[in-house]
Enzyme design. Structure first.
Site, PDB file in Angstrom:
ATOM      1  N   LYS A   9      57.257 -26.362  -1.242  1.00 19.00           N
ATOM      2  CA  LYS A   9      57.663 -27.699  -1.684  1.00 19.00           C
ATOM      3  C   LYS A   9      58.751 -28.183  -0.748  1.00 19.00           C
ATOM      4  O   LYS A   9      59.681 -27.445  -0.437  1.00 19.00           O
ATOM      5  CB  LYS A   9      58.226 -27.596  -3.123  1.00 19.00           C
ATOM      6  CG  LYS A   9      58.528 -28.937  -3.759  1.00 19.00           C
ATOM      7  CD  LYS A   9      57.322 -29.491  -4.468  1.00 19.00           C
ATOM      8  CE  LYS A   9      57.484 -30.949  -4.851  1.00 19.00           C
ATOM      9  NZ  LYS A   9      57.398 -31.903  -3.732  1.00 19.00           N
ATOM     10  N   LYS A  25      66.508 -23.227  -2.386  1.00 22.84           N
ATOM     11  CA  LYS A  25      66.803 -24.234  -3.421  1.00 22.84           C
ATOM     12  C   LYS A  25      65.848 -24.098  -4.607  1.00 22.84           C
ATOM     13  O   LYS A  25      66.276 -24.111  -5.760  1.00 22.84           O
ATOM     14  CB  LYS A  25      66.674 -25.632  -2.800  1.00 22.84           C
ATOM     15  CG  LYS A  25      67.313 -26.730  -3.620  1.00 22.84           C
ATOM     16  CD  LYS A  25      67.076 -28.093  -2.982  1.00 22.84           C
ATOM     17  CE  LYS A  25      67.629 -28.173  -1.576  1.00 22.84           C
ATOM     18  NZ  LYS A  25      67.413 -29.514  -0.962  1.00 22.84           N
ATOM     19  N   LYS A  38      58.718 -27.921   4.570  1.00 15.13           N
ATOM     20  CA  LYS A  38      59.312 -29.179   5.043  1.00 15.13           C
ATOM     21  C   LYS A  38      58.423 -29.749   6.121  1.00 15.13           C
ATOM     22  O   LYS A  38      57.678 -29.013   6.785  1.00 15.13           O
ATOM     23  CB  LYS A  38      60.710 -28.932   5.614  1.00 15.13           C
ATOM     24  CG  LYS A  38      61.592 -30.164   5.625  1.00 15.13           C
ATOM     25  CD  LYS A  38      62.229 -30.399   4.264  1.00 15.13           C
ATOM     26  CE  LYS A  38      63.077 -31.656   4.247  1.00 15.13           C
ATOM     27  NZ  LYS A  38      63.843 -31.765   2.993  1.00 15.13           N
ATOM     28  N   THR A  53      68.010 -37.158  -7.112  1.00 11.87           N
ATOM     29  CA  THR A  53      68.924 -36.385  -6.257  1.00 11.87           C
ATOM     30  C   THR A  53      70.365 -36.733  -6.611  1.00 11.87           C
ATOM     31  O   THR A  53      71.214 -35.842  -6.802  1.00 11.87           O
ATOM     32  CB  THR A  53      68.627 -36.663  -4.775  1.00 11.87           C
ATOM     33  OG1 THR A  53      67.261 -36.315  -4.534  1.00 11.87           O
ATOM     34  CG2 THR A  53      69.531 -35.850  -3.867  1.00 11.87           C
ATOM     35  N   ASN A 105      69.219 -43.332  -0.004  1.00 15.06           N
ATOM     36  CA  ASN A 105      68.750 -43.013  -1.347  1.00 15.06           C
ATOM     37  C   ASN A 105      69.787 -42.157  -2.091  1.00 15.06           C
ATOM     38  O   ASN A 105      70.242 -42.504  -3.180  1.00 15.06           O
ATOM     39  CB  ASN A 105      67.395 -42.283  -1.239  1.00 15.06           C
ATOM     40  CG  ASN A 105      66.868 -41.851  -2.591  1.00 15.06           C
ATOM     41  OD1 ASN A 105      67.573 -41.228  -3.381  1.00 15.06           O
ATOM     42  ND2 ASN A 105      65.627 -42.185  -2.888  1.00 15.06           N
ATOM     43  N   SER A 132      60.851 -33.646  -8.853  1.00 11.62           N
ATOM     44  CA  SER A 132      59.525 -33.554  -8.228  1.00 11.62           C
ATOM     45  C   SER A 132      58.655 -32.561  -8.996  1.00 11.62           C
ATOM     46  O   SER A 132      57.449 -32.758  -9.152  1.00 11.62           O
ATOM     47  CB  SER A 132      59.654 -33.078  -6.775  1.00 11.62           C
ATOM     48  OG  SER A 132      59.910 -34.165  -5.923  1.00 11.62           O
TER      49      SER A 132
HETATM   50  P1  NAD Z   1      68.069 -42.017   3.618  1.00  6.93           P
HETATM   51  O1  NAD Z   1      67.294 -42.192   4.850  1.00  6.93           O
HETATM   52  O2  NAD Z   1      67.709 -42.809   2.413  1.00  6.93           O
HETATM   53  O3  NAD Z   1      69.628 -42.280   3.922  1.00  6.93           O
HETATM   54  C1  NAD Z   1      70.331 -41.656   4.962  1.00  6.93           C
HETATM   55  C2  NAD Z   1      71.638 -42.419   5.134  1.00  6.93           C
HETATM   56  O4  NAD Z   1      72.476 -41.724   6.061  1.00  6.93           O
HETATM   57  C3  NAD Z   1      71.443 -43.824   5.689  1.00  6.93           C
HETATM   58  O5  NAD Z   1      72.329 -44.714   5.010  1.00  6.93           O
HETATM   59  C4  NAD Z   1      71.896 -43.679   7.145  1.00  6.93           C
HETATM   60  O6  NAD Z   1      72.365 -44.896   7.708  1.00  6.93           O
HETATM   61  C5  NAD Z   1      73.011 -42.674   6.972  1.00  6.93           C
HETATM   62  N1  NAD Z   1      73.441 -42.010   8.204  1.00  6.93           N
HETATM   63  C6  NAD Z   1      72.695 -41.453   9.180  1.00  6.93           C
HETATM   64  N2  NAD Z   1      73.500 -40.958  10.147  1.00  6.93           N
HETATM   65  C7  NAD Z   1      74.766 -41.195   9.746  1.00  6.93           C
HETATM   66  C8  NAD Z   1      76.054 -40.923  10.301  1.00  6.93           C
HETATM   67  N3  NAD Z   1      76.183 -40.298  11.459  1.00  6.93           N
HETATM   68  N4  NAD Z   1      77.157 -41.325   9.602  1.00  6.93           N
HETATM   69  C9  NAD Z   1      77.041 -41.972   8.415  1.00  6.93           C
HETATM   70  N5  NAD Z   1      75.856 -42.239   7.843  1.00  6.93           N
HETATM   71  C10 NAD Z   1      74.729 -41.862   8.503  1.00  6.93           C
HETATM   72  O7  NAD Z   1      68.030 -40.449   3.305  1.00  6.93           O
HETATM   73  P2  NAD Z   1      68.308 -39.717   1.916  1.00  6.93           P
HETATM   74  O8  NAD Z   1      67.009 -39.491   1.258  1.00  6.93           O
HETATM   75  O9  NAD Z   1      69.422 -40.392   1.207  1.00  6.93           O
HETATM   76  O10 NAD Z   1      68.792 -38.290   2.465  1.00  6.93           O
HETATM   77  C11 NAD Z   1      70.137 -38.057   2.854  1.00  6.93           C
HETATM   78  C12 NAD Z   1      70.397 -36.565   2.845  1.00  6.93           C
HETATM   79  O11 NAD Z   1      70.112 -36.054   1.542  1.00  6.93           O
HETATM   80  C13 NAD Z   1      69.514 -35.760   3.803  1.00  6.93           C
HETATM   81  O12 NAD Z   1      70.239 -34.656   4.286  1.00  6.93           O
HETATM   82  C14 NAD Z   1      68.387 -35.285   2.915  1.00  6.93           C
HETATM   83  O13 NAD Z   1      67.753 -34.126   3.429  1.00  6.93           O
HETATM   84  C15 NAD Z   1      69.161 -35.007   1.656  1.00  6.93           C
HETATM   85  N6  NAD Z   1      68.324 -34.970   0.457  1.00  6.93           N
HETATM   86  C16 NAD Z   1      67.594 -36.047   0.053  1.00  6.93           C
HETATM   87  C17 NAD Z   1      66.789 -35.950  -1.075  1.00  6.93           C
HETATM   88  C18 NAD Z   1      65.997 -37.109  -1.610  1.00  6.93           C
HETATM   89  O14 NAD Z   1      65.373 -36.954  -2.674  1.00  6.93           O
HETATM   90  N7  NAD Z   1      65.996 -38.245  -0.969  1.00  6.93           N
HETATM   91  C19 NAD Z   1      66.733 -34.748  -1.808  1.00  6.93           C
HETATM   92  C20 NAD Z   1      67.514 -33.667  -1.382  1.00  6.93           C
HETATM   93  C21 NAD Z   1      68.296 -33.798  -0.246  1.00  6.93           C
END
Ligand code: NAD
Length: 422
Positions: free
Chosen positions: A68, A92, A104, A188, A219, A348
């Protein structure tokens, strides 16, 4: 960079082993991914040209159930980054005691440079390329950086066309109309909130309006900013890839979300003031620092400047293992990613169960079950940390590793060759 990431993940595995009762055989199996696929995805661009994108899907381990893990679109994606993310997913899902392994996927692309029609063709092309490696009982993708429910909907639809039947269980994070689950979009951040709330006294003491800085306004980060702000935390700084906004008295999160929706970035914000360097956010004196963007944000070069009381890893891998040691010496508590952001994969799992049952749970049922699971596993990690006098990350890895080790030993043949095997 991503090669360092993979070695960093390996170091954490070895460190956890030293604290756990796990067999050498299980450890040997966990040192590398079970399967790793690289594909080329040809996409017809709007101007008639053809571009070939590199895509990946890694199934790190599926001893405890189907792999997953999300799909990431980012220019920096390579096989080492995806392998590391799949490794973290393995730990996780075990930590949350979900019936899944870890996987992944990703595509090396800057999605901001694509039109919506190109993004759709790329997403469908990705699924066509990896279709034989994914499946409801094999490996189940979900959203990650720069992919969302719209992309998941295209992907589920494409998989259904290939199999000539609707297969909603193949992907989670789908739109509600295509079998998605209530609560998945904010799971999340909701999960991270429950973790913070459960650990609150050890993170911020009895502070009434704890201050928070959040790196990443997507997100995970933007939804968490809203819920913390709603629950009486003072969100003093947020950033995205273009700008960081600060106000020591607290930011109006809804105004910043509207601004980001309208303009696509936090630059020229309607409230607060822009910091000259976005990364200055990481060095603010706050109660909680929440990296929610990408891996490696806090490293040996800047960890010594962190002035937060605690760091909550909502991104995957935002604190390197070298930075971990520095933060530990500074007395900064770190809540590890495999716990802090596990709400997404937990919801999920709920979506996958609902699709298998042909059912849809009410939003309240999802919210209640998510909270229950997050609180239960957070308490388990905190208990191990206290009993063994180790940081929360080590405790989380120990819990996950012992579950993985037990599952691997149960499937193996080593007992036949041991003294008691007969
Ligand atoms: P997303 O694409 O929705 O958002 C990412 C954000 O990070 C954006 O606002 C982007 O502009 C910002 N960003 C990128 N580089 C940056 C920097 N150098 N400085 C400041 N901001 C920066 O992605 P997401 O889904 O929110 O995921 C973010 C993190 O959370 C990732 O590491 C992802 O693996 C982790 N995550 C997400 C989920 C999920 O369900 N979406 C679940 C578990 C973990």
């Amino acid at each position: 960079m991503s090669d360092d990431l993979l070695s960093d993940a390996g170091r954490r595995l070895e460190a956890a082993c030293a604290l756990s009762h796990v067999s050498d055989e299980a450890l040997a199996r966990l040192r590398q991914p079970a399967a790793s696929l690289k594909v080329s995805i040809p996409v017809r661009m709007d101007d008639g040209s053809l571009r070939i994108f590199a895509g990946y899907r890694v199934r790190y381990d599926s001893t405890r159930g189907p792999a997953k893990g999300g799909i990431r679109y980012h220019p920096r994606v390579d096989v080492d980054e995806i392998t590391t993310l799949a490794f973290w997913m393995t730990f996780k899902t075990a930590l949350m005691d979900l019936p899944f392994g870890g996987g992944k996927g990703g595509v090396t692309v800057d999605p901001k440079g694509l039109s919506m029609a190109e993004l759709e063709r790329l997403s469908r092309g990705y699924v066509a390329a990896v279709a034989d490696s994914i499946g409801p009982d094999v490996d189940i993708p979900a959203p990650d950086v720069a992919t969302n429910e719209l992309v998941m909907g295209w992907m589920a639809d494409e998989y259904g066309k290939i199999r000539r039947q609707a297969v909603p269980t193949v992907i989670t994070g789908k739109p509600l109309a295509l079998g998605g689950s209530h609560g998945r979009a904010t799971a999340t951040s909701d999960g991270a909130f429950h973790v913070i709330d459960t650990l609150r006294s050890s993170l911020v003491g009895d502070r009434e309006e704890p201050s928070v800085a959040i790196q990443g306004f997507g997100n995970a980060g933007a939804n968490l900013a809203s819920s913390l702000s709603d629950q009486g935390y003072r969100v003093v700084a947020v950033s995205d890839s273009s700008a960081a906004v600060h106000d020591a008295d607290g930011l109006e999160v809804s105004a910043l979300r509207d601004h980001k929706d309208e303009t696509g970035s936090l630059a020229d914000p309607p409230v607060g003031r822009e910091l000259s360097q976005p990364d200055d956010l990481l060095e603010l004196e706050v109660d909680l620092l929440i990296p929610a963007a990408l891996e490696g944000a806090i490293h040996d070069g800047n960890a010594g400047h962190v002035q937060a009381g605690a760091v909550v890893e909502v991104a995957n891998g935002p604190v390197t293992s070298a930075a971990d040691e520095i933060l530990d010496e500074l007395g900064v508590v770190v809540v590890p990613d495999i716990l802090a952001n596990a709400g997404g994969v937990t919801a999920s799992w709920f979506e996958w169960i609902q699709n298998r049952q042909g059912d849809r749970w009410e939003a309240e049922v999802v919210a209640k079950r998510l909270r229950k699971r997050m609180v239960r596993e957070t308490r388990a990690v905190a208990r191990v940390a206290e009993e063994r006098d180790v940081p929360l990350r080590s405790a989380a890895y120990v819990v996950a590793l012992e579950r993985l080790g037990a599952a691997m030993d149960a499937t193996g043949t080593s007992a036949i060759f041991s003294d008691g095997g007969g």
